[in-house]
Design a protein around this motif. Structure first.
Motif, short mmCIF file in Angstrom:
data_model
loop_
_atom_site.label_atom_id
_atom_site.label_comp_id
_atom_site.label_asym_id
_atom_site.label_seq_id
_atom_site.Cartn_x
_atom_site.Cartn_y
_atom_site.Cartn_z
N GLU A 8 0.92 -1.46 -0.49
CA GLU A 8 -0.12 0.21 -0.15
C GLU A 8 0.40 1.36 0.08
OE1 GLU A 8 -2.81 1.78 3.23
OE2 GLU A 8 -3.61 0.06 2.69
N MET A 34 -2.95 9.18 -3.88
CA MET A 34 -2.34 7.71 -4.06
C MET A 34 -2.00 7.30 -2.65
SD MET A 34 -2.05 7.69 -7.32
CE MET A 34 -1.31 5.70 -7.39
N VAL A 37 -3.61 4.00 -1.96
CA VAL A 37 -3.70 2.61 -2.95
C VAL A 37 -2.47 1.01 -3.13
CG1 VAL A 37 -3.57 2.53 -5.94
CG2 VAL A 37 -4.22 4.20 -4.49
N ARG A 38 -3.62 0.53 -2.99
CA ARG A 38 -2.50 -0.86 -2.94
C ARG A 38 -1.79 -1.55 -4.46
NH1 ARG A 38 -5.40 -5.17 0.72
NH2 ARG A 38 -5.23 -3.82 1.86
N MET A 43 -4.06 -1.26 -11.04
CA MET A 43 -3.84 0.44 -10.52
C MET A 43 -3.20 1.23 -11.50
SD MET A 43 0.43 -0.57 -10.24
CE MET A 43 1.45 -1.35 -11.41
N ILE A 46 -6.18 3.04 -11.81
CA ILE A 46 -6.50 3.50 -10.62
C ILE A 46 -5.18 4.86 -10.89
CG2 ILE A 46 -6.30 3.53 -8.17
CD1 ILE A 46 -6.87 1.02 -8.40
N LEU A 50 -7.32 8.35 -10.56
CA LEU A 50 -6.46 9.67 -9.34
C LEU A 50 -5.78 10.89 -10.09
CD1 LEU A 50 -6.63 7.41 -6.90
CD2 LEU A 50 -8.13 8.94 -7.09
N CYS A 68 5.22 2.59 -9.63
CA CYS A 68 5.03 1.01 -9.11
C CYS A 68 5.07 -0.63 -9.62
CB CYS A 68 3.22 1.30 -9.02
SG CYS A 68 2.81 2.58 -8.05
#
Length: 130
Positions: A8, A34, A37-38, A43, A46, A50, A68
């Motif tokens: 996370e 962010m 967020v995992r 992702m 996401i 975001l 990431c």
């Protein structure tokens, strides 16, 4: 910064030294979205959502995504070092590694759909964002 074991996002900072886009000079608000967020399947969607709603800086979303991916790949370093010795590592070794850590699926060319290293593995349901 990423918290373990859930991957996370605990905090994120960035600084553009030079850019042609003025929107990239102020990233604090976009990166704050962010937090929590995992990192894993889905992702990209996401991140784009975001970051996109808080900033017009396209490079920021790309850089967050790359960070990431770096986290995912760094978490597999120990697994990769356990590969059988020799230059010809069987695809089955990598297939099992991806099965055990589905976050790797479609995160690099070797683990992309159609690769023999992920043959027979069902992609996560929210992988459609790639």
């Amino acid at each position: 910064r990423v918290s373990l074991p859930d991957l996370e996002i605990a905090s994120a900072t960035a600084k553009f030294l030079r850019t042609s886009e003025k929107s990239c000079l102020c990233t604090t608000e976009a990166l704050a979205k962010m937090v929590g967020v995992r990192i894993g399947a889905g992702m990209l969607k996401i991140i784009k959502g975001l970051i996109g709603e808080a900033s017009d800086c396209k490079q920021l979303a790309f850089m967050v995504e790359e960070c990431c991916h770096g986290v995912i790949l760094s978490m597999t370093k120990d697994e990769l070092s356990a590969a059988p010795p020799g230059s010809e590592v069987p695809a089955e070794f990598y297939r099992e590694m991806v099965k055990q850590n589905i976050r790797l699926y479609n995160r690099c060319a070797a683990f992309a759909p159609g690769s023999s290293m992920v043959e027979g593995i069902e992609p996560p349901q929210d992988q459609g964002d790639h």
